[in-house]
Design a protein around this motif. Structure first.
Motif, short mmCIF file in Angstrom:
data_model
loop_
_atom_site.label_atom_id
_atom_site.label_comp_id
_atom_site.label_asym_id
_atom_site.label_seq_id
_atom_site.Cartn_x
_atom_site.Cartn_y
_atom_site.Cartn_z
N GLY A 1 -1.06 -2.46 -2.09
CA GLY A 1 -2.37 -2.87 -2.59
C GLY A 1 -2.82 -2.03 -3.78
O GLY A 1 -2.29 -0.95 -4.04
N PRO A 2 -3.86 -2.49 -4.48
CA PRO A 2 -4.31 -1.80 -5.69
C PRO A 2 -5.15 -0.54 -5.45
O PRO A 2 -5.42 0.20 -6.38
CB PRO A 2 -5.15 -2.86 -6.40
N HIS A 3 -5.58 -0.30 -4.21
CA HIS A 3 -6.45 0.85 -3.90
C HIS A 3 -5.84 1.71 -2.80
O HIS A 3 -6.56 2.17 -1.91
CB HIS A 3 -7.84 0.37 -3.50
N CYS A 4 -4.52 1.91 -2.87
CA CYS A 4 -3.79 2.67 -1.84
C CYS A 4 -4.05 2.07 -0.46
O CYS A 4 -4.29 2.76 0.52
CB CYS A 4 -4.12 4.15 -1.89
N ASP A 5 -4.04 0.74 -0.44
CA ASP A 5 -4.18 0.02 0.82
C ASP A 5 -2.95 -0.88 1.01
O ASP A 5 -2.09 -0.94 0.15
CB ASP A 5 -5.47 -0.80 0.84
N GLY A 6 -2.89 -1.53 2.12
CA GLY A 6 -1.71 -2.34 2.42
C GLY A 6 -0.66 -1.49 3.10
O GLY A 6 -0.98 -0.74 4.02
N GLN A 7 0.56 -1.57 2.61
CA GLN A 7 1.67 -0.83 3.21
C GLN A 7 2.36 0.05 2.18
O GLN A 7 2.37 -0.27 0.99
CB GLN A 7 2.70 -1.80 3.79
N VAL A 8 2.94 1.14 2.65
CA VAL A 8 3.76 1.98 1.78
C VAL A 8 5.06 1.21 1.52
O VAL A 8 5.74 0.79 2.45
CB VAL A 8 4.06 3.34 2.43
N THR A 9 5.36 1.00 0.24
CA THR A 9 6.55 0.23 -0.11
C THR A 9 7.64 1.08 -0.74
O THR A 9 8.74 0.61 -0.97
CB THR A 9 6.20 -0.92 -1.08
N GLY A 10 7.33 2.33 -1.04
CA GLY A 10 8.32 3.19 -1.64
C GLY A 10 7.79 4.60 -1.83
O GLY A 10 6.62 4.87 -1.57
N VAL A 11 8.67 5.45 -2.26
CA VAL A 11 8.30 6.85 -2.49
C VAL A 11 8.95 7.31 -3.79
O VAL A 11 10.08 6.91 -4.10
CB VAL A 11 8.70 7.74 -1.30
N VAL A 12 8.21 8.09 -4.58
CA VAL A 12 8.75 8.68 -5.81
C VAL A 12 8.85 10.18 -5.53
O VAL A 12 7.85 10.89 -5.51
CB VAL A 12 7.84 8.41 -7.03
#
Length: 100
Positions: A72-83
């Motif tokens: 999501g656009p506001h650090c919402d939803g699900q974690v989809t990856g990591v840097v």
């Protein structure tokens, strides 16, 4: 099959890092270093950063902390990856990035 295993490992690493971050006692502090979002530097970043709405962003993590990509656009939803520190990533449009 390999792709599924790789995604599971990345999501597992994200979950483990997030758990450790939330469980660690003490005061919150920013990551040390520079996070580049679309080549714009953010020194000692902390918090949530929206990524491009229509084109993929470019994120270069030159800090000492992992940064988490959210759906999501506001650090919402699900974690989809990591840097991870030292990595470069081009997340899909409409996502956001959180770094401690």
């Amino acid at each position: 099959m390999r792709e599924t295993r790789r995604v599971a490992r990345v999501l597992g690493a994200c979950a483990a890092a997030l758990t450790l971050t939330l469980a660690a006692p003490g005061t919150a502090q920013a990551a040390n270093g520079v996070l580049f979002i679309d080549r714009a530097p953010v020194h000692d970043p902390s918090g949530c950063y929206p990524l491009g709405d229509f084109v993929p962003s470019e994120v270069a993590n030159l800090t000492d902390e992992a940064a988490f990509v959210w759906s999501g656009p506001h650090c919402d939803g699900q974690v989809t990856g990591v840097v991870l520190p030292g990595q470069l990533l081009r997340p899909a449009p409409g996502m956001s990035l959180f770094i401690q």
